[in-house]
Enzyme design. Structure first.
Site, PDB file in Angstrom:
ATOM      1  N   LEU A 144       0.862  -1.171   0.000  1.00 20.32           N
ATOM      2  CA  LEU A 144       0.000   0.000   0.000  1.00 20.32           C
ATOM      3  C   LEU A 144       0.901   1.224   0.000  1.00 20.32           C
ATOM      4  O   LEU A 144       1.996   1.200   0.577  1.00 20.32           O
ATOM      5  CB  LEU A 144      -0.895   0.040   1.243  1.00 20.32           C
ATOM      6  CG  LEU A 144      -1.986  -1.026   1.380  1.00 20.32           C
ATOM      7  CD1 LEU A 144      -2.691  -0.866   2.722  1.00 20.32           C
ATOM      8  CD2 LEU A 144      -3.006  -0.931   0.244  1.00 20.32           C
ATOM      9  N   ASP A 145       0.455   2.306  -0.623  1.00 18.93           N
ATOM     10  CA  ASP A 145       1.212   3.550  -0.589  1.00 18.93           C
ATOM     11  C   ASP A 145       1.357   4.036   0.845  1.00 18.93           C
ATOM     12  O   ASP A 145       0.525   3.720   1.715  1.00 18.93           O
ATOM     13  CB  ASP A 145       0.509   4.637  -1.412  1.00 18.93           C
ATOM     14  CG  ASP A 145       0.409   4.286  -2.881  1.00 18.93           C
ATOM     15  OD1 ASP A 145       1.258   3.518  -3.360  1.00 18.93           O
ATOM     16  OD2 ASP A 145      -0.526   4.783  -3.540  1.00 18.93           O
ATOM     17  N   LYS A 146       2.366   4.843   1.088  1.00 15.63           N
ATOM     18  CA  LYS A 146       2.642   5.362   2.432  1.00 15.63           C
ATOM     19  C   LYS A 146       1.398   5.973   3.081  1.00 15.63           C
ATOM     20  O   LYS A 146       1.083   5.688   4.238  1.00 15.63           O
ATOM     21  CB  LYS A 146       3.761   6.403   2.356  1.00 15.63           C
ATOM     22  CG  LYS A 146       4.059   7.093   3.679  1.00 15.63           C
ATOM     23  CD  LYS A 146       5.122   8.162   3.518  1.00 15.63           C
ATOM     24  CE  LYS A 146       5.351   8.901   4.834  1.00 15.63           C
ATOM     25  NZ  LYS A 146       6.383   9.965   4.711  1.00 15.63           N
ATOM     26  N   ARG A 249      -5.483   6.064  -7.553  1.00 19.41           N
ATOM     27  CA  ARG A 249      -5.186   7.501  -7.559  1.00 19.41           C
ATOM     28  C   ARG A 249      -5.032   8.023  -8.986  1.00 19.41           C
ATOM     29  O   ARG A 249      -5.579   9.070  -9.356  1.00 19.41           O
ATOM     30  CB  ARG A 249      -3.924   7.769  -6.743  1.00 19.41           C
ATOM     31  CG  ARG A 249      -4.056   7.349  -5.288  1.00 19.41           C
ATOM     32  CD  ARG A 249      -2.709   7.256  -4.594  1.00 19.41           C
ATOM     33  NE  ARG A 249      -2.069   8.565  -4.483  1.00 19.41           N
ATOM     34  CZ  ARG A 249      -0.822   8.738  -4.088  1.00 19.41           C
ATOM     35  NH1 ARG A 249      -0.066   7.685  -3.774  1.00 19.41           N
ATOM     36  NH2 ARG A 249      -0.317   9.947  -3.993  1.00 19.41           N
TER      37      ARG A 249
END
Length: 333
Positions: A144-146, A249
């Site tokens: 997962l992205d930060k 996104r």
């Protein structure tokens, strides 16, 4: 095995290929790049190159990377275990499911040498005296992205890792995300598709390429469904059939509806500001302070367990996201 293809920007300065790849590929080490170069896994203009080759404008770079070996054995051994509070949803001898908070990086990389989820996982297993646990042979199967919160599954042994990887590769693992996006989506549900790859103008960002440039990206699919409408914002459920970097996104940015407070894709600015009343502008400014990262949460995860069959996990929307949703309901519903 995955193949990454990069067309070097026409304004790129000449730099060594290892430095170029390190800055353009997430979570790859110089040591790994050198090994791949020596083994002939790095091609420039369809030719193998030496590790001191200097990248030139419009070079066509191809690199083959194993899906399993993100870091080599020595680099995993050198990760220092850190005591980090992990929100563990489920754990058995084969897998561990974690609810990752926003702000936590999943894997060590340049600029993130400590404080990552993997540092915490290593401490967790050492503290449980799992002497046979090998972080190199087990570990991550997805990320997962930060600043995205939510569920991650981590394998605890080599068999489980390969078993889960097969499900990701065959796209049978089901992942649902919740997102708050700017604007009012036209359709109640839909499918976003396209060839996603790194934006030539900003290598940290992803973009969808036109059909005649499909070779620059990888095919990606996101299914979405509208859950609630707040006039200037839409709350959606997303199911991803492919798991590309920044997929949700970049997909909603492509539709002209960036995620709320997604600074990389323009979501940190008030959408349709000229049509907003002063009262609404102040409301959104307050919401942007309350939710200081992209409004994206991995809410559920379903997969076939290596031993126990199909399993399903759920974790609710985190508090910062939840508060903004509640405020939107009071104002716009």
């Amino acid at each position: 095995m995955k193949k990454i293809k990069i067309i070097v920007d026409e304004n790129q300065k000449e730099i060594r290929i290892d430095k170029f790849l390190k800055s353009n590929i997430e979570n790859i080490s110089r040591n790994q790049i050198q090994k791949l170069t020596i083994s002939g896994k790095v091609l420039v203009n369809q030719h193998t190159v030496k590790k001191n080759y200097k990248i030139k404008p419009l070079d066509f770079v191809e690199i083959e990377i194993s899906n399993i070996e993100i870091l080599d054995h020595l680099e995993y051994e050198n990760i220092i275990a850190e005591k980090i509070n992990l929100n563990i949803i489920y754990e058995d001898e084969d897998v561990i499911v974690v609810n990752k908070p926003a702000g936590m990086v999943v894997h060590p990389g340049f600029g993130n040498e400590k404080g990552t989820l993997i540092h915490g996982i290593k401490y967790h297993f050492q503290n449980k005296n799992l002497n046979d646990f090998n972080l190199y042979r087990s570990g991550l199967v997805h990320r997962l992205d930060k600043d995205t919160s939510g569920l991650l599954v981590i394998a605890k042994n080599e068999y489980s890792k390969k078993y889960l990887f097969q499900q990701f590769n065959s796209k049978t693992i089901q992942r649902e995300y919740r997102a708050l996006i700017w604007g009012n989506l036209l359709e109640e549900k839909g499918i976003i598709t396209g060839f996603i790859g790194r934006d030539p103008k900003n290598r940290k960002r992803m973009t969808l390429f036109k059909k005649n440039e499909y070779y620059k990206g990888k095919y990606s699919v996101t299914h979405y469904k509208v859950l609630e409408r707040f006039k200037y914002l839409t709350y959606v459920s997303c199911n991803i059939k492919t798991g590309k970097t920044h997929q949700i996104r970049a997909h909603f940015k492509y539709l002209g509806h960036p995620l709320f407070h997604d600074s990389m894709y323009g979501g940190n600015k008030i959408f349709m500001k000229k049509k907003c009343s002063n009262k609404n502008i102040e409301f959104f400014k307050n919401c942007l302070k309350l939710l200081s990262r992209q409004a994206l949460h991995a809410i559920s995860l379903s997969f076939i367990h290596p031993k126990n069959g199909k399993c399903y996990f759920y974790c609710p929307i985190p508090e910062d996201f939840k508060i903004v949703l509640q405020k939107c309901r009071k104002i716009f519903l």
